[in-house]
Design a protein around this motif. Structure first.
Motif, mmCIF file in Angstrom:
data_model
loop_
_atom_site.group_PDB
_atom_site.id
_atom_site.type_symbol
_atom_site.label_atom_id
_atom_site.label_comp_id
_atom_site.label_asym_id
_atom_site.label_seq_id
_atom_site.Cartn_x
_atom_site.Cartn_y
_atom_site.Cartn_z
ATOM 1 N N ALA A 153 -35.616 -19.185 5.499
ATOM 2 C CA ALA A 153 -34.999 -20.505 5.638
ATOM 3 C C ALA A 153 -34.692 -21.076 4.261
ATOM 4 O O ALA A 153 -35.180 -20.585 3.236
ATOM 5 N N TYR A 200 -39.189 -19.624 8.223
ATOM 6 C CA TYR A 200 -39.418 -20.399 9.445
ATOM 7 C C TYR A 200 -40.327 -19.555 10.319
ATOM 8 O O TYR A 200 -40.019 -18.401 10.627
ATOM 9 N N ASN A 299 -29.219 -17.834 4.158
ATOM 10 C CA ASN A 299 -30.247 -18.473 4.986
ATOM 11 C C ASN A 299 -29.915 -19.912 5.375
ATOM 12 O O ASN A 299 -30.773 -20.789 5.353
#
Length: 305
Positions: A153, A200, A299
């Motif tokens: 992420a 994440y 990302n």
């Protein structure tokens, strides 16, 4: 390899006795026995006096600040007064959904040396339930199952996140001047520039039941909108290459201008702009390099807006 002694749960609170009690309970009722540090950030009541006797059997350190620290400042104080390599930050109006959350976090960090931060799956419970995860609406529409898949992420959401102390200290931690809003995006950007990863991790779920903001409601100018505008200028200036900086400021500036017009808050808008731009001469500008931009593009990172 990390062990239970390496993990600490950090929670700041202000005038929320019931909520912080629930957050602490979810932290100590785990399959491992963590340290917990609680900061009472200038509450009108003494949180420790209200709750300490209920948690006397657990390893809890109680702190108190007599002046408001803001979100960023409170988290820095928690770090300064704690130990442990793996720092789990939990908002006082949030709590873990199961007793294996911390154990799963430890195992994941033990599996990767490049992992520096973790965004947890945050389930929002209010009038309309939803998710607070590091993906925008378009990405969620295009990938219906994105919230259930572990992935790298570009940032994390503050209500429940995990940071490695070594990287936190190397980047300088949270910027106290931010006080409220976008402090996570600022630190996430610094982490990425260090060549570290943010993931994440939906295996750990945090329930978030948002309460009234910690921002002083008596100050008519410096509210959530003010900090959003001012801090957006700072984050953009510190981290974005010039072409993205111009685009970012134009798009967000236009958005906040329109919203301020609709809410009859033009004075607040220009006040935030003034404070935002005046500080720039004191900020260190260190734009993303090519590797960081590549990571962000891969990302779901926002560069143009």
């Amino acid at each position: 390899m990390y062990h239970s002694k390496d993990i600490t749960v950090l929670i700041a609170t202000k005038d929320r006795v019931k909520q912080i009690e629930r957050a602490i309970l979810s932290s100590v009722n785990q399959s491992i026995n963590p340290r917990v540090v609680v900061l009472d950030d200038a509450s009108e009541i003494n949180i420790k006096k209200e709750l300490a006797y209920k948690f006397s059997k657990f390893r809890i350190k109680w702190l108190r600040s007599n002046t408001p620290s803001g979100v960023a400042g409170a988290r820095n104080k928690l770090v300064e007064n704690s130990s442990g390599s793996i720092m789990v930050f939990l908002d006082d109006d949030a709590y873990f959904s199961d007793e294996y959350s911390l154990e799963k976090i430890l195992k994941k960090f033990s599996s990767s040396d490049s992992l520096a931060a973790m965004a947890l799956k945050i389930v929002l419970r209010q009038e309309t339930d939803g998710l607070q995860i590091p993906f925008n609406r378009l990405e969620r529409i295009l990938n219906k199952n994105i919230h259930n898949n572990e992935t790298e992420a570009s940032y994390y959401v503050g209500a429940g996140h995990v940071l490695v102390r070594e990287v936190f200290e190397k980047t300088g931690g949270y910027d106290n001047d931010f006080f409220y809003g976008l402090e996570e995006l600022d630190l996430s950007s610094s982490i990425i520039k260090e060549g570290k990863k943010i993931i994440y991790f939906p295996d750990v779920e945090v329930i978030h039941e948002p309460q009234r903001s910690v921002v002083d409601k008596k100050n008519q100018l410096k509210d959530e909108t003010y900090y959003s505008i001012r801090n957006r200028i700072w984050v953009s200036y510190k981290h974005l290459p010039i072409i993205y900086l111009i685009s970012h400021l134009f798009i967000w500036g236009s958005f906040y201008l329109l919203r301020s017009l609709l809410k009859f808050q033009l004075i607040k808008y220009f006040f935030a702009l003034k404070d935002g731009f005046l500080k720039l001469k004191h900020l260190r500008r260190n734009p993303f390099n090519s590797e960081s931009i590549k990571y962000l593009r891969k990302n779901h990172g926002r560069l143009w807006y």
